[in-house]
Design a protein around this motif. Sequence first.
Motif, PDB file in Angstrom:
ATOM      1  N   UNK A 148     -88.403  -5.413 -55.128  1.00  0.00           N
ATOM      2  CA  UNK A 148     -88.115  -5.374 -53.696  1.00  0.00           C
ATOM      3  C   UNK A 148     -89.299  -5.000 -52.843  1.00  0.00           C
ATOM      4  N   UNK A 149     -90.439  -4.677 -53.464  1.00  0.00           N
ATOM      5  CA  UNK A 149     -91.649  -4.336 -52.718  1.00  0.00           C
ATOM      6  C   UNK A 149     -92.767  -5.288 -53.132  1.00  0.00           C
ATOM      7  N   UNK A 150     -93.246  -6.060 -52.184  1.00  0.00           N
ATOM      8  CA  UNK A 150     -94.312  -7.042 -52.422  1.00  0.00           C
ATOM      9  C   UNK A 150     -95.642  -6.410 -52.035  1.00  0.00           C
ATOM     10  N   UNK A 151     -96.627  -6.489 -52.902  1.00  0.00           N
ATOM     11  CA  UNK A 151     -97.970  -5.986 -52.612  1.00  0.00           C
ATOM     12  C   UNK A 151     -98.927  -7.166 -52.558  1.00  0.00           C
ATOM     13  N   UNK A 152     -99.616  -7.314 -51.442  1.00  0.00           N
ATOM     14  CA  UNK A 152    -100.608  -8.391 -51.313  1.00  0.00           C
ATOM     15  C   UNK A 152    -101.731  -7.939 -50.393  1.00  0.00           C
ATOM     16  N   UNK A 153    -102.776  -8.737 -50.347  1.00  0.00           N
ATOM     17  CA  UNK A 153    -103.901  -8.416 -49.489  1.00  0.00           C
ATOM     18  C   UNK A 153    -103.538  -8.622 -48.005  1.00  0.00           C
ATOM     19  N   UNK A 154    -104.278  -7.946 -47.137  1.00  0.00           N
ATOM     20  CA  UNK A 154    -104.099  -8.118 -45.695  1.00  0.00           C
ATOM     21  C   UNK A 154    -104.178  -9.593 -45.335  1.00  0.00           C
ATOM     22  N   UNK A 155    -103.343  -9.989 -44.366  1.00  0.00           N
ATOM     23  CA  UNK A 155    -103.214 -11.393 -44.009  1.00  0.00           C
ATOM     24  C   UNK A 155    -103.561 -11.617 -42.543  1.00  0.00           C
TER      25      UNK A 155
END
Length: 383
Positions: free
Chosen positions: A268-275
Motif C-alpha cells: 500500500x506504500x509506493x516508493x519512487x524517485x521525485x517526479x
Amino acid sequence: MTVKAFIHVQHLLGTGHVVRAAAIGKALAAKGAAVTLATGNKIPPTLDTGPLDIVELPACKSADATFKSLVTLDNEPIDETWKSARVKASIQAFSSGDYDLLLTETYPFGRRQLDFELTPLLEAAKKNPKPPLIATSIRDILVRKKEAWKEKWMADQALRFYDRILVHSDPDFIQLSDSFPFADRVEPLVRYTGYVGPEARPAAQGDDGRDELIISCGGGAVAAPLIEAALNARSLSHKAGGTIWRLLVGHDVGEDAFQRYRQMAPAGLIVERARRDFPDLLKRARLSVSQAGYNTVLDVLTAGLPAVFVPFAQADETEQTQRAEALARHGRAVVVSEAGLTPARLAARIDDALSLELSPHQVQLGGAQRSAEILLADLKDRF
C-alpha cells in the motif's frame, strides 16, 4: 535594445534557490531579455531551464545541515585555490557580456559563506563604465541569526551595493520584518512580488495520485527522519490507512538508501524517485505530507489540498518552521516537529489534517512574472 541579465545562484542542500532563480530568468526571457544563469551547484534533473544560457561555476555544496562549511560535490574541503578559481570564474562570466542587470539569489540576506566571491563580483560590477542595475531575490522568510551583527551586515551590504530587493511573498501573509530586524533600514529598496512558482509541469499519467496520500521531501538531503517515519506510519492512521501512500524520494538521496527504502515499504506504500509531475499528483491527492521548503509549500497551496508539514529544523534552522506555522495559523495545514518524530506521531497528525476545513485565503502567486516586470521597469527608469 535587448536587456541582458546575469543571475547568480547557489543552492547548498535543497533545490528551492535554483528553482526560483530559473523561474525569474525564464520570466525575464519571456519579456525579451537575454538571460545567463550562473549556478554554483548541479542543476536538478527535474528543473527545466528553457531558454537560459547556463554557466556552471566550480561547484560546491554544504558539508552538512549546519551550513558552516562548503565542500566540493566529491565532498572534498574547499581551499584558497578553489576559492580563487571560483572568484575568477564568476567575474569572467559576468565580464564576458555587457550586462544591464545583475541579480544575486539570497545574498546578502544569506549565503555569507560566499562573500569571498560575491563582494568581488559586486565591486567589479560597480566599477563598470555603465554599472548594471543590481538586485537581490529573497524568499518569504529569512533564517534568523543568533548574532545581531550578522543581520546588520546584511542590511549594510544591501545599502552598499543594491538598487532593489525582491521579496517573494504575499505581504498580507508574511512580511520581511517578520524575520529580519533591520527591515526598516532597507524598506525603500523592497518590493513584494508574490510567491514564485510553481512552474508548469507535465500532467500525471493514468490514475497516479488519485485520492492518494503524497509524501515528498524535495531533494531529500536532509529528509531521513520524515522518510523513515512515513515508511511505518500507514497502518497507524485511522483515516488514511486504507489509502495508497506514494513516497517521492529526492535525487540527493543515494541509490543504496533509495533501494533500502523501497525494500522497507509495506503493502500500500509506493516508493519512487521525485517526479516532474509532482504538482499534478498533488491536485489529485487527498493529502500532502512534506517538509516546508518554499517550492513544496507553493505546490501544496496551488493544489489546494490539506497538508502535514514536518519542517526541517536541524542546526538552528528556523525558516521552514516559521513558514509552516504561518500556514497553520491560516488554517491550511498542521505541523509536526521533526525532533522526536515517530510513525505514531506522524499518523496522528495526518488524521488531524484530514479533518481540516481549509481556509479560503488565496495566497498571491505570480512572483516570477512580477519580478521581471519590476526589474524591467527599474531598468527603464534607470537608463
